[in-house]
Write a protein that holds these residues in place. Structure first.
Motif, PDB file in Angstrom:
ATOM      1  N   SER A  85       5.259   0.218   8.245  1.00 59.21           N
ATOM      2  CA  SER A  85       6.487   0.796   8.789  1.00 59.21           C
ATOM      3  C   SER A  85       6.477   0.522  10.290  1.00 59.21           C
ATOM      4  CB  SER A  85       6.531   2.306   8.537  1.00 59.21           C
ATOM      5  OG  SER A  85       7.524   2.909   9.341  1.00 59.21           O
ATOM      6  N   ASP A  86       7.627   0.127  10.819  1.00 57.68           N
ATOM      7  CA  ASP A  86       7.700  -0.112  12.267  1.00 57.68           C
ATOM      8  C   ASP A  86       8.222   1.115  12.999  1.00 57.68           C
ATOM      9  OD1 ASP A  86      10.280  -0.201  11.347  1.00 57.68           O
ATOM     10  OD2 ASP A  86      10.614  -2.314  11.836  1.00 57.68           O
ATOM     11  N   GLN A 159      15.049   5.143   3.580  1.00 59.29           N
ATOM     12  CA  GLN A 159      14.897   3.838   4.233  1.00 59.29           C
ATOM     13  C   GLN A 159      13.408   3.476   4.356  1.00 59.29           C
ATOM     14  OE1 GLN A 159      16.911   3.528   8.018  1.00 59.29           O
ATOM     15  NE2 GLN A 159      16.031   1.525   8.441  1.00 59.29           N
ATOM     16  N   LEU A 160      12.621   4.460   4.769  1.00 62.78           N
ATOM     17  CA  LEU A 160      11.176   4.279   4.898  1.00 62.78           C
ATOM     18  C   LEU A 160      10.559   4.005   3.523  1.00 62.78           C
ATOM     19  CD1 LEU A 160       8.769   4.633   6.979  1.00 62.78           C
ATOM     20  CD2 LEU A 160       8.588   6.950   6.104  1.00 62.78           C
ATOM     21  N   GLN A 163      11.524   0.421   2.226  1.00 58.28           N
ATOM     22  CA  GLN A 163      10.827  -0.605   3.011  1.00 58.28           C
ATOM     23  C   GLN A 163       9.361  -0.706   2.595  1.00 58.28           C
ATOM     24  OE1 GLN A 163      10.681   0.195   7.253  1.00 58.28           O
ATOM     25  NE2 GLN A 163       9.404  -1.577   7.675  1.00 58.28           N
ATOM     26  N   GLN A 166       8.931  -1.995  -1.204  1.00 58.63           N
ATOM     27  CA  GLN A 166       9.248  -3.422  -1.325  1.00 58.63           C
ATOM     28  C   GLN A 166       8.174  -4.272  -0.664  1.00 58.63           C
ATOM     29  OE1 GLN A 166      13.247  -3.760   0.221  1.00 58.63           O
ATOM     30  NE2 GLN A 166      14.147  -3.481  -1.804  1.00 58.63           N
ATOM     31  N   GLU A 167       7.755  -3.867   0.529  1.00 56.91           N
ATOM     32  CA  GLU A 167       6.753  -4.642   1.260  1.00 56.91           C
ATOM     33  C   GLU A 167       5.438  -4.686   0.492  1.00 56.91           C
ATOM     34  OE1 GLU A 167       4.426  -4.320   5.466  1.00 56.91           O
ATOM     35  OE2 GLU A 167       6.599  -4.071   5.522  1.00 56.91           O
TER      36      GLU A 167
END
Length: 199
Positions: A85-86, A159-160, A163, A166-167
């Motif tokens: 996570s960014d 959203q987190l 992400q 999927q990653e």
């Protein structure tokens, strides 16, 4: 410079700028001396039994971890530490065994969100990782993070969640370990569905 502070400073500089009462007393320095150094502005009392050097930037993650040997960084915070996570976490997620008394830590660190898990499952997937400032932290591995996300989906930021899921499935993953963890948490079938859809 007085020798007591010089000793404390040297010890703290080798410990990310943070030092405990226990470490200071082991070096033969009294609590009275510690109190004097705080009053002189050389030491900062961060919380019960934990001090930092006043001229050093403190690693917030290490400070939190020092509060209990059973704190493990988890959920969104673990995703950030793993680079999944960014988003820099404003709320720090940690997991402790059910029944642990963390009321004092909650009072001192209102930005911590505690998750509780049975003692049998608490240590599943614990590893060490470096904080952004270089301190060694206890964190759950990626597979445990994915299990926690799936288990706590309703409480997660979508959203987190998307992400990270999927990653994980598109890049590197350890299917055997993930399914093993999933079986222990009773979510093996959900994990198999994600693997079919996303792998």
């Amino acid at each position: 410079m007085n020798t007591a502070f010089q000793t404390i400073r040297d010890m703290a500089e080798n410990s990310d700028g943070i030092i405990t009462t226990k470490q200071i007393e082991a070096a033969g320095i009294s609590r009275t001396r510690i109190k004097t150094l705080v009053e002189q502005g050389l030491l900062v009392k961060e919380s019960q039994g934990i001090y930092s050097l006043s001229n050093m930037l403190v690693d917030e993650y290490k400070l939190i971890q020092l509060r209990s040997e059973r704190i493990v960084f988890s959920h969104g915070t673990a995703l950030y530490l793993h680079g999944m996570s960014d988003r820099v976490p404003h709320t720090i997620d940690v997991t402790v065994p059910q029944g642990d008394n963390v009321s004092r830590i909650k009072k001192d660190h209102p930005a911590i969100r505690f998750h509780y898990v049975s003692k049998e499952r608490w240590d599943l997937g614990i590893m060490t990782i470096k904080s952004p400032m270089g301190a060694q932290l206890r964190v759950y591995d990626k597979e445990r993070c994915i299990c926690d996300l799936i288990r706590d989906k309703q409480a997660m930021d979508m959203q987190l969640y998307i992400q990270a899921i999927q990653e994980y499935f598109k890049l590197e993953n350890n299917a055997r370990k993930l399914l093993n963890y999933g079986k222990k948490f009773g979510i093996e079938e959900k994990i198999r569905t994600y693997m079919e859809v996303l792998s």
